[in-house]
Design a protein around this motif. Structure first.
Motif, PDB file in Angstrom:
ATOM      1  N   GLY A   1      33.667 107.759  51.457  1.00 32.58           N
ATOM      2  CA  GLY A   1      34.330 107.012  50.384  1.00 32.58           C
ATOM      3  C   GLY A   1      34.684 107.981  49.262  1.00 32.58           C
ATOM      4  O   GLY A   1      34.528 109.203  49.400  1.00 32.58           O
TER       5      GLY A   1
ATOM      6  N   TYR B   1      30.032 112.653  57.276  1.00 33.80           N
ATOM      7  CA  TYR B   1      29.782 111.700  58.373  1.00 33.80           C
ATOM      8  C   TYR B   1      30.148 110.300  57.907  1.00 33.80           C
ATOM      9  O   TYR B   1      29.780 109.897  56.805  1.00 33.80           O
ATOM     10  CB  TYR B   1      28.302 111.698  58.756  1.00 33.80           C
TER      11      TYR B   1
ATOM     12  N   THR C   1      26.742 106.392  50.535  1.00 35.39           N
ATOM     13  CA  THR C   1      27.008 105.355  51.541  1.00 35.39           C
ATOM     14  C   THR C   1      27.524 104.034  50.965  1.00 35.39           C
ATOM     15  O   THR C   1      27.801 103.110  51.724  1.00 35.39           O
ATOM     16  CB  THR C   1      25.714 105.058  52.335  1.00 35.39           C
ATOM     17  N   GLY C   2      27.642 103.921  49.642  1.00 37.17           N
ATOM     18  CA  GLY C   2      28.160 102.673  49.086  1.00 37.17           C
ATOM     19  C   GLY C   2      27.200 101.514  49.280  1.00 37.17           C
ATOM     20  O   GLY C   2      26.063 101.679  49.748  1.00 37.17           O
TER      21      GLY C   2
ATOM     22  N   LEU D   1      35.833 102.209  51.010  1.00 32.74           N
ATOM     23  CA  LEU D   1      36.491 100.971  50.563  1.00 32.74           C
ATOM     24  C   LEU D   1      37.961 101.204  50.205  1.00 32.74           C
ATOM     25  O   LEU D   1      38.740 100.255  50.147  1.00 32.74           O
ATOM     26  CB  LEU D   1      35.736 100.373  49.376  1.00 32.74           C
TER      27      LEU D   1
ATOM     28  N   ARG E   1      30.517 106.056  59.373  1.00 28.26           N
ATOM     29  CA  ARG E   1      30.353 105.147  60.515  1.00 28.26           C
ATOM     30  C   ARG E   1      31.659 104.448  60.893  1.00 28.26           C
ATOM     31  O   ARG E   1      31.780 103.920  61.987  1.00 28.26           O
ATOM     32  CB  ARG E   1      29.257 104.132  60.239  1.00 28.26           C
TER      33      ARG E   1
ATOM     34  N   ALA F   1      24.995 109.773  45.293  1.00 28.64           N
ATOM     35  CA  ALA F   1      26.078 109.543  44.331  1.00 28.64           C
ATOM     36  C   ALA F   1      26.867 108.290  44.688  1.00 28.64           C
ATOM     37  O   ALA F   1      26.875 107.857  45.841  1.00 28.64           O
ATOM     38  CB  ALA F   1      27.023 110.753  44.330  1.00 28.64           C
TER      39      ALA F   1
ATOM     40  N   PHE G   1      27.838  92.750  46.195  1.00 31.24           N
ATOM     41  CA  PHE G   1      27.207  93.493  47.296  1.00 31.24           C
ATOM     42  C   PHE G   1      25.914  94.141  46.841  1.00 31.24           C
ATOM     43  O   PHE G   1      25.764  94.481  45.671  1.00 31.24           O
ATOM     44  CB  PHE G   1      28.162  94.594  47.782  1.00 31.24           C
TER      45      PHE G   1
ATOM     46  N   VAL H   1      35.971 102.947  41.638  1.00 26.58           N
ATOM     47  CA  VAL H   1      36.375 104.178  42.310  1.00 26.58           C
ATOM     48  C   VAL H   1      36.271 105.374  41.355  1.00 26.58           C
ATOM     49  O   VAL H   1      35.756 106.435  41.719  1.00 26.58           O
ATOM     50  CB  VAL H   1      37.822 104.017  42.842  1.00 26.58           C
ATOM     51  N   VAL H   2      36.724 105.187  40.122  1.00 25.44           N
ATOM     52  CA  VAL H   2      36.739 106.320  39.194  1.00 25.44           C
ATOM     53  C   VAL H   2      35.315 106.804  38.893  1.00 25.44           C
ATOM     54  O   VAL H   2      35.071 108.009  38.740  1.00 25.44           O
ATOM     55  CB  VAL H   2      37.522 105.947  37.908  1.00 25.44           C
TER      56      VAL H   2
ATOM     57  N   PRO I   1      40.848  99.778  36.623  1.00 20.14           N
ATOM     58  CA  PRO I   1      41.113  98.685  35.685  1.00 20.14           C
ATOM     59  C   PRO I   1      41.414  99.289  34.311  1.00 20.14           C
ATOM     60  O   PRO I   1      40.549  99.332  33.438  1.00 20.14           O
ATOM     61  CB  PRO I   1      39.803  97.888  35.704  1.00 20.14           C
TER      62      PRO I   1
ATOM     63  N   TYR J   1      26.955  97.532  50.864  1.00 23.19           N
ATOM     64  CA  TYR J   1      27.699  96.693  51.808  1.00 23.19           C
ATOM     65  C   TYR J   1      27.068  95.357  52.144  1.00 23.19           C
ATOM     66  O   TYR J   1      27.689  94.529  52.783  1.00 23.19           O
ATOM     67  CB  TYR J   1      27.944  97.479  53.110  1.00 23.19           C
TER      68      TYR J   1
END
Ligand code: FAD
Ligand code: SF4
Ligand code: SF4
Length: 478
Positions: free
Chosen positions: A155, A175, A239-240, A184, A177, A439, A400, A449-450, A99, A242
């Motif tokens: 990711g 790794y 793992t972000g 994303l 899943r 992280a 999320f 993302v950045v 953005p 979700y």
């Protein structure tokens, strides 16, 4: 030369051309055409080469923006790419989806009177040119090291860390899943913002550089954290987040109401050529439907614009604040409006109506009250303001939260915050488990993302120090 620059007074800002609305609505291709070489050089030359470049200060990666703008203006694109890629593992991706209005461009000093330098579009141009010219190649570390690092999550955070660790010579296994890497970038963000070949050529380059990416491998199902710790010298959790945030209102569980990510993943999979039963039977396909999306962030914008492209009969976005106070990028809201999305500002859902399947949403009007602790004005419900919108598909895009990682990983000792994000020590980025780092969104909560790339790079640096200090300690003890 400096006199090739500073053209912002005489030369207007020009974004790359956008495709016409009719062609955009008909497919999932990116909406911006690339710059041609002259346009890129002309736009880069608008930069005033500030002594204190606020663009650089407000780029989470600290990109050397004025320097690569100057090289672009001079036509020295290979050098521009070397510089851009020295601080960013995915410049063509950030150039597309950061953005910028809130980051580099929003802080460009000429923005107020002359419109900002189009930094993101130039960054994309530099990196796309590098790919086209074959300048982006697999790399070989200058020396191989024996230590191995296991990264959970492919990711942007996990992949940026993987690249930096591999460059330092470590043996790296990532790794994931999902059946494809990218997180994303691959399965959340739609192709009209980021075409998938752009992501997959990056991940292919990482595997060609000696990184193992093991897909269809879910930590928690296929291995525990203890298994991975026994196998690797250090672990990075990337793992972000979700778990969709809940909406508590009557009728929310009825047929025809879907979580945003289920909807977007199905659409992205179709775009990648997969068979998706829940899409193919019409459940997650908006074609011919009246769609209401609840939410006002990036995810909501991606849902409304996906529904337009699937051929929805109408698409409305219900958001509880107004345009000036929505979290989504201004540019994305404008794109959605151009494509025919109808925004119902200052409105919240009260109930979903229907028998088994949703047929309408009852909503109420909101007004903006006093500013909250973050400075944003809190929305308050206007009494007796109910109204109804007919719909046969509802999409919930309310944000999320993390999954319960200590339970999922079979590692109850892993310390998490009360929101479920993983607790790390700063600046080491290590969790309370020795040699286990974290992280990206799983530490920050849903972000950008950045920032994930930044965190991945920082984590790689900390993991490197950790592993080297262990090796030194072993050497001293021997
Ligand atoms: P992720 O990208 O979520 O990657 C985590 C990976 O971990 C996934 O591949 C997942 O499969 C894997 N994983 C999770 N659990 C396990 C497990 N137990 N075992 C193995 N693998 C596992 N940001 C922007 O900057 N610009 C945008 O335009 C933008 N648009 C967005 C649109 C949507 C719809 C969404 C949802 C987000 C958007 N974001 C955007 C935010 C951005 O995508 C995230 O901040 C970023 O991807 C976070 O990176 P990450 O590496 O931390 O996690
Ligand atoms: Fe701007 Fe993002 Fe590029 Fe930084 S990485 S210069 S914030 S587009
Ligand atoms: Fe150039 Fe704007 Fe950065 Fe100044 S703030 S160096 S004008 S891009």
């Amino acid at each position: 030369m400096a006199d090739d620059m500073l053209k912002f007074v005489s030369r207007a800002q020009a974004m790359p051309d956008k495709r016409t609305v009719d062609t955009r609505r008909a497919d999932f291709g990116e909406i911006y055409a690339p710059y041609d070489p002259k346009a890129a050089a002309d736009q880069a030359a608008r930069c005033s080469q500030c002594g204190i470049p606020y663009c650089h200060i407000h780029c989470p990666l600290g990109n050397n923006i004025p320097d690569w703008l100057k090289l672009t203006a001079e036509g020295r694109l290979e050098e521009a790419y070397d510089l851009a890629s020295a601080t960013n593992n995915m410049p063509e991706i950030c150039g597309r989806i950061c953005p910028q209005d809130r980051l580099c461009e929003g802080n460009c000093v000429i923005e107020k009177d002359f419109d900002a330098v189009t930094i993101g579009s130039v960054e994309k141009y530099i990196a796309d040119t590098a790919w086209d010219q074959g300048w982006v190649k697999p790399f070989t570390p200058s020396r191989e090291r024996g230590e191995s690092v296991g990264i959970i999550g492919a990711g942007p955070a996990g992949l940026a860390a993987a690249e930096e660790l591999r460059r330092a010579g470590f043996q790296v296994t990532v790794y994931d899943r999902h059946d494809r890497p990218g997180g994303l970038l691959t399965y959340g963000i739609p192709g009209f913002k980021l075409e998938k070949h752009v992501v997959l050529r990056r991940t292919d380059r990482l595997t060609a550089s000696g990184i193992t990416i093991q897909c269809d491998f879910e930590v928690g199902r296929d291995a525990t954290m203890a298994d991975l710790r026994a196998k690797h010298d250090a672990i990075l959790i990337a793992t972000g987040v979700y778990r969709p945030r809940d909406l508590k209102c009557p009728g929310v569980g009825m047929d025809g109401i879907h979580a945003a990510l289920d909807y977007l993943i199905a659409s992205n999979r179709k775009g990648l050529g997969d068979t998706v039963p829940a899409f193919d039977d019409g459940t997650l396909d908006a074609a011919g439907k009246h769609v209401v999306v609840i939410g006002g962030g990036d995810t909501a914008m991606d849902c409304v614009r996906t529904a337009v492209r699937q051929g929805a009969a109408s698409v409305k976005c219900l958001y509880r604040r107004d345009r000036d106070n929505m979290p989504g990028s201004v540019r994305e809201v404008q794109n959605a409006e151009e494509e025919g999305v109808d925004f119902v500002w200052l409105s919240g859902p009260e109930a979903f109506l229907g028998d088994a399947h949703v047929s309408a949403v009852r909503a109420y009007r909101m007004a903006l009250g006093a500013a909250d602790a973050t400075g944003r004005r809190a929305p308050v419900q206007v009494p007796d303001s109910s109204f109804q919108i007919d719909c046969d598909m509802g999409i919930l895009a309310l944000g999320f939260e993390p999954e319960d990682l200590p339970v999922l990983f079979g590692e109850p000792a892993l310390r998490v915050t009360r929101w479920g994000t993983v607790t790390v020590d700063h600046p080491t980025m290590m969790t309370n488990l020795d040699g286990v780092f974290a992280a990206g969104d799983i530490v920050r909560g849903a972000s950008l993302v950045v920032w994930a790339i930044r965190d991945g790079r920082d984590a790689a640096e900390q993991i490197t120090s950790y592993l080297l200090s262990k090796t030194t300690a072993k050497g001293a003890a021997a």
